[in-house]
Design a protein around this motif. Structure first.
Motif, PDB file in Angstrom:
ATOM      1  N   VAL A 114      -6.832  11.916   5.822  1.00 38.37           N
ATOM      2  CA  VAL A 114      -5.483  11.364   5.989  1.00 38.37           C
ATOM      3  C   VAL A 114      -5.270  10.908   7.421  1.00 38.37           C
ATOM      4  CG1 VAL A 114      -3.018  11.919   5.913  1.00 38.37           C
ATOM      5  CG2 VAL A 114      -4.540  12.740   4.109  1.00 38.37           C
ATOM      6  N   LEU A 115      -4.606   9.762   7.586  1.00 38.71           N
ATOM      7  CA  LEU A 115      -4.233   9.245   8.895  1.00 38.71           C
ATOM      8  C   LEU A 115      -2.735   9.444   9.109  1.00 38.71           C
ATOM      9  CD1 LEU A 115      -6.174   5.854   8.941  1.00 38.71           C
ATOM     10  CD2 LEU A 115      -6.947   8.085   9.751  1.00 38.71           C
ATOM     11  N   SER A 116      -2.325   9.390  10.356  1.00 41.47           N
ATOM     12  CA  SER A 116      -0.900   9.447  10.665  1.00 41.47           C
ATOM     13  C   SER A 116      -0.277   8.090  10.356  1.00 41.47           C
ATOM     14  CB  SER A 116      -0.691   9.785  12.134  1.00 41.47           C
ATOM     15  OG  SER A 116      -1.074   8.678  12.944  1.00 41.47           O
ATOM     16  N   PRO A 117       1.049   8.021  10.210  1.00 38.74           N
ATOM     17  CA  PRO A 117       1.691   6.725   9.970  1.00 38.74           C
ATOM     18  C   PRO A 117       1.365   5.679  11.033  1.00 38.74           C
ATOM     19  CG  PRO A 117       3.208   8.491   9.431  1.00 38.74           C
ATOM     20  CD  PRO A 117       2.004   9.138  10.051  1.00 38.74           C
ATOM     21  N   ASP A 118       1.360   6.054  12.291  1.00 36.88           N
ATOM     22  CA  ASP A 118       1.015   5.094  13.349  1.00 36.88           C
ATOM     23  C   ASP A 118      -0.412   4.578  13.182  1.00 36.88           C
ATOM     24  OD1 ASP A 118       3.503   5.286  14.481  1.00 36.88           O
ATOM     25  OD2 ASP A 118       2.884   6.653  16.080  1.00 36.88           O
ATOM     26  N   GLN A 119      -1.328   5.471  12.832  1.00 38.29           N
ATOM     27  CA  GLN A 119      -2.710   5.068  12.616  1.00 38.29           C
ATOM     28  C   GLN A 119      -2.831   4.145  11.407  1.00 38.29           C
ATOM     29  OE1 GLN A 119      -4.283   9.055  12.368  1.00 38.29           O
ATOM     30  NE2 GLN A 119      -5.216   8.926  14.409  1.00 38.29           N
ATOM     31  N   ASP A 120      -2.063   4.414  10.364  1.00 38.13           N
ATOM     32  CA  ASP A 120      -2.102   3.564   9.180  1.00 38.13           C
ATOM     33  C   ASP A 120      -1.632   2.150   9.493  1.00 38.13           C
ATOM     34  OD1 ASP A 120      -3.120   4.655   6.696  1.00 38.13           O
ATOM     35  OD2 ASP A 120      -1.616   6.220   6.901  1.00 38.13           O
ATOM     36  N   VAL A 121      -0.572   2.038  10.265  1.00 34.27           N
ATOM     37  CA  VAL A 121      -0.097   0.708  10.655  1.00 34.27           C
ATOM     38  C   VAL A 121      -1.167  -0.015  11.473  1.00 34.27           C
ATOM     39  CG1 VAL A 121       1.603  -0.537  12.051  1.00 34.27           C
ATOM     40  CG2 VAL A 121       2.337   1.332  10.551  1.00 34.27           C
ATOM     41  N   ALA A 122      -1.801   0.725  12.401  1.00 34.95           N
ATOM     42  CA  ALA A 122      -2.852   0.127  13.230  1.00 34.95           C
ATOM     43  C   ALA A 122      -4.022  -0.349  12.374  1.00 34.95           C
ATOM     44  CB  ALA A 122      -3.328   1.132  14.277  1.00 34.95           C
ATOM     45  N   VAL A 123      -4.359   0.394  11.347  1.00 38.02           N
ATOM     46  CA  VAL A 123      -5.453   0.006  10.451  1.00 38.02           C
ATOM     47  C   VAL A 123      -5.109  -1.288   9.720  1.00 38.02           C
ATOM     48  CG1 VAL A 123      -6.545   0.648   8.267  1.00 38.02           C
ATOM     49  CG2 VAL A 123      -6.518   2.274  10.156  1.00 38.02           C
ATOM     50  N   LEU A 124      -3.882  -1.406   9.227  1.00 40.04           N
ATOM     51  CA  LEU A 124      -3.464  -2.638   8.554  1.00 40.04           C
ATOM     52  C   LEU A 124      -3.545  -3.826   9.508  1.00 40.04           C
ATOM     53  CD1 LEU A 124      -0.424  -1.282   6.523  1.00 40.04           C
ATOM     54  CD2 LEU A 124      -2.384  -2.482   5.532  1.00 40.04           C
TER      55      LEU A 124
ATOM     56  N   THR B  76       0.843  -1.193   0.000  1.00 39.31           N
ATOM     57  CA  THR B  76       0.000   0.000   0.000  1.00 39.31           C
ATOM     58  C   THR B  76       0.878   1.243   0.000  1.00 39.31           C
ATOM     59  OG1 THR B  76      -0.109   0.031   2.423  1.00 39.31           O
ATOM     60  CG2 THR B  76      -1.857  -1.142   1.273  1.00 39.31           C
ATOM     61  N   VAL B  77       0.448   2.265  -0.733  1.00 41.38           N
ATOM     62  CA  VAL B  77       1.131   3.563  -0.753  1.00 41.38           C
ATOM     63  C   VAL B  77       0.068   4.646  -0.832  1.00 41.38           C
ATOM     64  CG1 VAL B  77       2.765   5.070  -1.956  1.00 41.38           C
ATOM     65  CG2 VAL B  77       3.129   2.589  -1.968  1.00 41.38           C
ATOM     66  N   HIS B  78       0.190   5.665   0.023  1.00 38.45           N
ATOM     67  CA  HIS B  78      -0.769   6.763   0.010  1.00 38.45           C
ATOM     68  C   HIS B  78      -0.255   7.892   0.899  1.00 38.45           C
ATOM     69  CE1 HIS B  78      -1.946   3.690   3.020  1.00 38.45           C
ATOM     70  NE2 HIS B  78      -2.039   4.740   3.821  1.00 38.45           N
ATOM     71  N   HIS B  79      -0.983   9.004   0.908  1.00 38.72           N
ATOM     72  CA  HIS B  79      -0.645  10.109   1.806  1.00 38.72           C
ATOM     73  C   HIS B  79      -0.793   9.643   3.257  1.00 38.72           C
ATOM     74  CE1 HIS B  79      -0.177  13.351  -1.056  1.00 38.72           C
ATOM     75  NE2 HIS B  79      -1.345  13.092  -1.613  1.00 38.72           N
ATOM     76  N   SER B  80       0.199   9.950   4.071  1.00 41.42           N
ATOM     77  CA  SER B  80       0.142   9.612   5.494  1.00 41.42           C
ATOM     78  C   SER B  80       1.092  10.552   6.229  1.00 41.42           C
ATOM     79  CB  SER B  80       0.554   8.155   5.708  1.00 41.42           C
ATOM     80  OG  SER B  80       0.521   7.811   7.078  1.00 41.42           O
ATOM     81  N   PHE B  81       0.532  11.382   7.107  1.00 45.42           N
ATOM     82  CA  PHE B  81       1.345  12.344   7.857  1.00 45.42           C
ATOM     83  C   PHE B  81       0.581  12.752   9.101  1.00 45.42           C
ATOM     84  CE2 PHE B  81      -0.875  14.401   4.312  1.00 45.42           C
ATOM     85  CZ  PHE B  81      -1.650  15.360   4.958  1.00 45.42           C
ATOM     86  N   PRO B  82       1.248  13.379  10.079  1.00 48.61           N
ATOM     87  CA  PRO B  82       0.551  13.767  11.303  1.00 48.61           C
ATOM     88  C   PRO B  82      -0.708  14.561  10.991  1.00 48.61           C
ATOM     89  CG  PRO B  82       2.896  14.116  11.547  1.00 48.61           C
ATOM     90  CD  PRO B  82       2.677  13.745  10.113  1.00 48.61           C
ATOM     91  N   ASN B  83      -1.821  14.230  11.689  1.00 47.43           N
ATOM     92  CA  ASN B  83      -3.085  14.890  11.343  1.00 47.43           C
ATOM     93  C   ASN B  83      -3.522  15.956  12.330  1.00 47.43           C
ATOM     94  OD1 ASN B  83      -3.900  13.122  13.364  1.00 47.43           O
ATOM     95  ND2 ASN B  83      -4.718  11.625  11.899  1.00 47.43           N
ATOM     96  N   ASP B  84      -2.610  16.388  13.219  1.00 47.87           N
ATOM     97  CA  ASP B  84      -2.885  17.603  13.982  1.00 47.87           C
ATOM     98  C   ASP B  84      -2.602  18.803  13.080  1.00 47.87           C
ATOM     99  OD1 ASP B  84       0.086  18.739  14.880  1.00 47.87           O
ATOM    100  OD2 ASP B  84       0.004  16.586  14.531  1.00 47.87           O
ATOM    101  N   ASP B  85      -3.148  19.966  13.440  1.00 50.24           N
ATOM    102  CA  ASP B  85      -3.028  21.142  12.563  1.00 50.24           C
ATOM    103  C   ASP B  85      -1.580  21.511  12.284  1.00 50.24           C
ATOM    104  OD1 ASP B  85      -5.740  21.417  12.201  1.00 50.24           O
ATOM    105  OD2 ASP B  85      -5.996  22.850  13.851  1.00 50.24           O
ATOM    106  N   LEU B  86      -0.732  21.462  13.308  1.00 51.00           N
ATOM    107  CA  LEU B  86       0.661  21.828  13.120  1.00 51.00           C
ATOM    108  C   LEU B  86       1.362  20.849  12.180  1.00 51.00           C
ATOM    109  CD1 LEU B  86       2.991  23.687  13.888  1.00 51.00           C
ATOM    110  CD2 LEU B  86       3.471  22.187  15.834  1.00 51.00           C
TER     111      LEU B  86
END
Length: 224
Positions: A189-199, A143-153
């Motif tokens: 978009v989810l954060s990388p940690d969230q993406d791993v958890a989803v998988l 899988t490849v997609h956008h994944s980055f921290p999802n807080d505003d900063l």
């Protein structure tokens, strides 16, 4: 996702995606190599989000014995995939729709590139579970997609970096800024940690990050 039905946007898809996704050709080769580690020479591959046909063409050229089922909801993008593949399209069965419209399998491997960032978390999990169900035991998913921290900063930082990179490719900064605004407001978009958890929630194990390019991340995992 309306751009996937607009004729002008469809016609320029290959050029646009190459500008936006760093190292796209090498990425496709990496995907092929990761699949080839466990997919047999006569393997069957499920490609979710197959419109455009870029990864299909790369994989078909790398492995002459593989056959593919490609799924995509856009008839225009599927038509583009057929055109992109040319004679290689004879090794692909196309399915218009979503994961529920894919064959039951069982597949030796699967890809889902530049697609999951359009789906909310619950729908991602459901889609991944359906892919999981269609894979043979030990079957590999890339899988490849956008994944980055999802807080505003975090969003502002990484989307700003993405915008700077795309702008160096000659794309109008005003257009880039508009795209970034849409991504920030509308892409789930989810954060990388969230993406791993989803998988892992969907049943995949041995999840490994193999690609990281500003806002894009790629993982390889296996059906447990």
């Amino acid at each position: 996702m309306s751009s996937f039905s607009d004729p002008a946007e469809v016609a320029s898809y290959a050029e646009r995606v190459a500008r936006h996704v760093p190292g796209l050709r090498d990425l496709h080769r990496m995907v092929g190599l990761l699949l080839a580690e466990c997919v047999p020479a006569d393997g069957r591959i499920l490609v979710v989000g197959a419109g455009g046909g870029l990864e299909l063409k790369a994989l078909a050229e790398m492995q002459q014995g593989w056959r593919f089922d490609g799924v995509d909801p856009s008839p225009q993008m599927l038509a583009l995939a057929r055109s992109t593949l040319g004679e290689l399209a004879a090794r692909v069965t196309f399915h218009e729709g979503y994961i529920d419209d894919a064959p039951e399998g069982l597949f030796d491997g699967a890809t889902c590139l530049l697609t999951l960032h359009f789906l909310p978390r619950d729908e991602r999990i459901r889609t991944l579970k359906e892919i999981h169900r269609r894979l043979k035991p030990g079957g590999r998913l890339v899988t490849v997609h956008h994944s980055f921290p999802n807080d505003d900063l975090g969003k502002d930082k990484w989307l700003g970096r993405n915008a700077a990179l795309v702008s160096t490719g000659g794309i109008d900064p005003i257009s880039v800024a508009g795209n970034i605004k849409i991504m920030k407001e509308k892409l789930p978009v989810l954060s990388p940690d969230q993406d791993v958890a989803v998988l892992e929630n969907a049943g995949f194990g041995d999840v490994e990050l193999f690609y990281a390019a500003f806002t894009f991340k790629g993982w390889v995992s296996e059906r447990c």
